[in-house]
Scaffold this active site. Structure first.
Site, PDB file in Angstrom:
ATOM      1  N   GLY A 239       0.803  -1.220   0.000  1.00  0.00           N
ATOM      2  CA  GLY A 239       0.000   0.000   0.000  1.00  0.00           C
ATOM      3  C   GLY A 239       0.832   1.264   0.000  1.00  0.00           C
ATOM      4  N   GLY A 275       0.481  -3.070   4.197  1.00  0.00           N
ATOM      5  CA  GLY A 275       0.936  -3.432   5.534  1.00  0.00           C
ATOM      6  C   GLY A 275       1.128  -2.165   6.347  1.00  0.00           C
ATOM      7  N   TYR A 316      17.849   1.077   8.128  1.00  0.00           N
ATOM      8  CA  TYR A 316      17.537   1.989   7.002  1.00  0.00           C
ATOM      9  C   TYR A 316      17.790   3.451   7.349  1.00  0.00           C
ATOM     10  CZ  TYR A 316      14.292  -2.015   6.447  1.00  0.00           C
ATOM     11  OH  TYR A 316      13.709  -3.251   6.395  1.00  0.00           O
ATOM     12  N   CYS A 343      25.464  -3.790  21.967  1.00  0.00           N
ATOM     13  CA  CYS A 343      26.854  -3.432  21.678  1.00  0.00           C
ATOM     14  C   CYS A 343      27.104  -3.275  20.184  1.00  0.00           C
ATOM     15  CB  CYS A 343      27.774  -4.496  22.272  1.00  0.00           C
ATOM     16  SG  CYS A 343      27.515  -4.634  24.025  1.00  0.00           S
TER      17      CYS A 343
HETATM   18  N1  LLP Z   1       3.519  -7.174  -0.625  1.00  0.00           N
HETATM   19  C1  LLP Z   1       4.787  -7.579  -0.816  1.00  0.00           C
HETATM   20  C2  LLP Z   1       5.060  -8.624  -1.813  1.00  0.00           C
HETATM   21  C3  LLP Z   1       5.818  -7.003  -0.066  1.00  0.00           C
HETATM   22  O1  LLP Z   1       7.076  -7.411  -0.262  1.00  0.00           O
HETATM   23  C4  LLP Z   1       5.526  -5.998   0.906  1.00  0.00           C
HETATM   24  C5  LLP Z   1       6.581  -5.399   1.708  1.00  0.00           C
HETATM   25  C6  LLP Z   1       4.180  -5.626   1.076  1.00  0.00           C
HETATM   26  C7  LLP Z   1       3.208  -6.231   0.288  1.00  0.00           C
HETATM   27  C8  LLP Z   1       3.753  -4.614   2.081  1.00  0.00           C
HETATM   28  O2  LLP Z   1       4.197  -3.341   1.742  1.00  0.00           O
HETATM   29  P1  LLP Z   1       3.718  -2.045   2.583  1.00  0.00           P
HETATM   30  O3  LLP Z   1       2.226  -1.857   2.369  1.00  0.00           O
HETATM   31  O4  LLP Z   1       3.999  -2.315   3.998  1.00  0.00           O
HETATM   32  O5  LLP Z   1       4.496  -0.930   2.013  1.00  0.00           O
HETATM   33  N2  LLP Z   1      11.055  -3.566   6.743  1.00  0.00           N
HETATM   34  C9  LLP Z   1      10.894  -2.437   5.855  1.00  0.00           C
HETATM   35  C10 LLP Z   1       9.789  -2.650   4.852  1.00  0.00           C
HETATM   36  C11 LLP Z   1       9.960  -3.891   4.013  1.00  0.00           C
HETATM   37  C12 LLP Z   1       8.821  -4.097   3.069  1.00  0.00           C
HETATM   38  C13 LLP Z   1       8.917  -5.415   2.419  1.00  0.00           C
HETATM   39  N3  LLP Z   1       7.799  -5.745   1.599  1.00  0.00           N
HETATM   40  C14 LLP Z   1      10.685  -1.189   6.702  1.00  0.00           C
HETATM   41  O6  LLP Z   1      10.661  -1.285   7.919  1.00  0.00           O
HETATM   42  O7  LLP Z   1      10.584  -0.089   6.165  1.00  0.00           O
END
Ligand code: LLP
Length: 422
Positions: A239, A275, A316, A343
């Site tokens: 999203g 998400g 990040y 650490c």
């Molecule tokens: N669908 C797929 C195939 C994905 O790989 C992801 C996120 C989503 C949906 C969900 O995307 P969103 O709506 O959350 O943008 N750990 C990182 C973000 C990694 C996202 C990986 N894929 C952070 O903390 O910024």
């Protein structure tokens, strides 16, 4: 973030003071708002409206069972990337027919289990994966729906680590190679070609990359129609981004309206996999200042949450707001780096923040409901934080803090290893 407010100098979530949450459950502690999760999910589902399709919550952003249950009760579908996430959704009461399975490395066991429970669709990321799914389905005399993840080669204009739709990324199938893979899928036994999907990245703050990707997918869908391959659904992946600091975002309603408009006469169901935009600003991480350490160069507030609890700043250089849990401190305002006990030099939650801080104060790391707890670890043998759900003036523990026994669970001493088979 409208569910967070200041009442009587207390940072409050819905009607619950976060100082009370910290007193009751201890720190570090993740806290989520039921109202915020509900509101942002409904923004998607209401924007989709009567149009056929699914809002598939990206479980990786927040996979707590109670959060998944709450979303399942609202009618959400789910985007998963592992067998573990699948079991979580099922355990939380999500229906298998509302699950789509993404990810570049689905194992055969995961594929079999997904077929056993009867998920809605596999989002296939490579031709070898397609062949395995066909082989397994055929052997079981089953036909399973697949979508093929296409890499539209558009720049999502986001952090390189969370940008996924460029040619050099490991995700999806090259745009040019896609028609041949669809042809192959059409011929394979056990496979029903149902969709086209993409995911170009996360924390995208403007509509144009999504629209560029959509335009490319529509070209492909029209090409496929000429090859007599009918696509039933289009899945645009994750999203919108969220406001961490001062990002100005288009609304979810605007995004989905634009997507619907571009479909023209095509009869396509629409899937989205949000998400972050559902969970990030529904949550915060509450932490307590253990020590303040003033050096000639910097002021450090050493807190009891660390990079193992919230990895985003370390990984990040992400910026998340820090707010005092009780405002109106009489401590002098200074510039602080908020760091954890781990650490590693990269163990910080925030840098250079103007705050009034003294030992014992509680701080809230905001926008922590997505990719916060789910990316946490036991690094430095630290137990993972408690998680709490707030609902109006009530609050519930939805995950207990890990203790030492939880951390070492499943480990064996040398002599035990000889007698006990895992
Ligand atoms: N669908 C797929 C195939 C994905 O790989 C992801 C996120 C989503 C949906 C969900 O995307 P969103 O709506 O959350 O943008 N750990 C990182 C973000 C990694 C996202 C990986 N894929 C952070 O903390 O910024």
């Amino acid at each position: 973030m409208q569910e967070f407010s200041i009442q009587d100098q207390q940072l409050t979530l819905e009607s619950v003071s976060l100082e009370d949450v910290a007193n009751q459950y201890g720190t570090p502690c993740y806290v989520y708002s039921k109202a915020a999760l509900t509101r942002s999910y409904l923004e998607y589902s209401q924007a989709l409206g009567e149009h056929p399709g699914k809002i598939c919550f990206a479980v990786k952003s927040n996979s707590n069972l109670a959060v998944l249950q709450l979303l399942a009760n609202l009618g959400a579908s789910f985007d998963i990337v592992s067998g573990g996430e699948m079991e979580r959704v099922l355990r939380a009461g999500g229906k298998a027919e509302n699950i789509i399975f993404s990810g570049v490395g689905k194992t055969k066991q995961e594929i079999i289990r997904a077929m056993d429970v009867g998920i809605y669709c596999f989002n296939v990321e490579s031709q070898p994966e397609l062949e395995v799914i066909s082989e397994v389905a055929h052997a079981r005399n089953q036909e399973v729906s697949i979508s093929i993840r296409v890499n539209p080669d558009v720049d999502a204009n986001t952090h390189p680590y969370i940008s996924t739709g460029l040619k050099e990324n490991k995700f999806g199938i090259d745009f040019e190679a896609a028609p041949a893979v669809f042809q192959r899928a059409k011929e394979l036994p056990g496979i029903k070609v149902s969709g086209v999907d993409c995911h170009i990245g996360s924390q995208i703050t403007e509509l144009s990359p999504f629209m560029d990707a959509l335009d490319r997918l529509l070209v492909l869908i029209d090409q496929l129609a000429e090859l007599s391959i009918t696509i039933e659904h289009l899945d645009l992946g994750g999203g919108l981004g969220v406001t961490y600091k001062d990002e100005v975002l288009p609304s979810i309603a605007e995004y989905i309206a634009k997507v619907k408009e571009r479909l023209g006469d095509r009869k396509l169901a629409l899937l989205f996999e949000p998400g972050r935009s559902i969970s990030a600003n529904a949550g915060a991480l509450i932490t307590e200042v253990i020590y303040t350490k003033l050096t000639a160069h910097r002021n450090f507030a050493i807190v009891d949450a660390a990079m193992n609890d919230n990895l985003r700043p370390a990984l990040y250089q992400a910026w998340q707001e820090i707010r005092p849990v009780t405002t109106g401190s009489d401590a002098e305002e200074q510039q602080w780096d908020i760091v954890g006990p781990v650490c590693e030099t990269s163990d910080f939650l925030a840098k250079d923040r103007a705050l009034s801080i003294k030992a014992g104060d509680r701080l809230a790391l905001m926008s922590a409901g997505a990719y916060g707890f789910t990316m946490s670890s036991n690094y430095n043998s630290r137990g993972r934080a408690a998680e709490v759900l707030v609902d109006g003036d009530k609050h519930y523990l939805i995950r207990k803090r890990e203790n030492f026994e939880d951390i070492i669970q499943g480990e064996y001493l040398l002599e035990e290893q000889i007698t006990d088979t895992p």
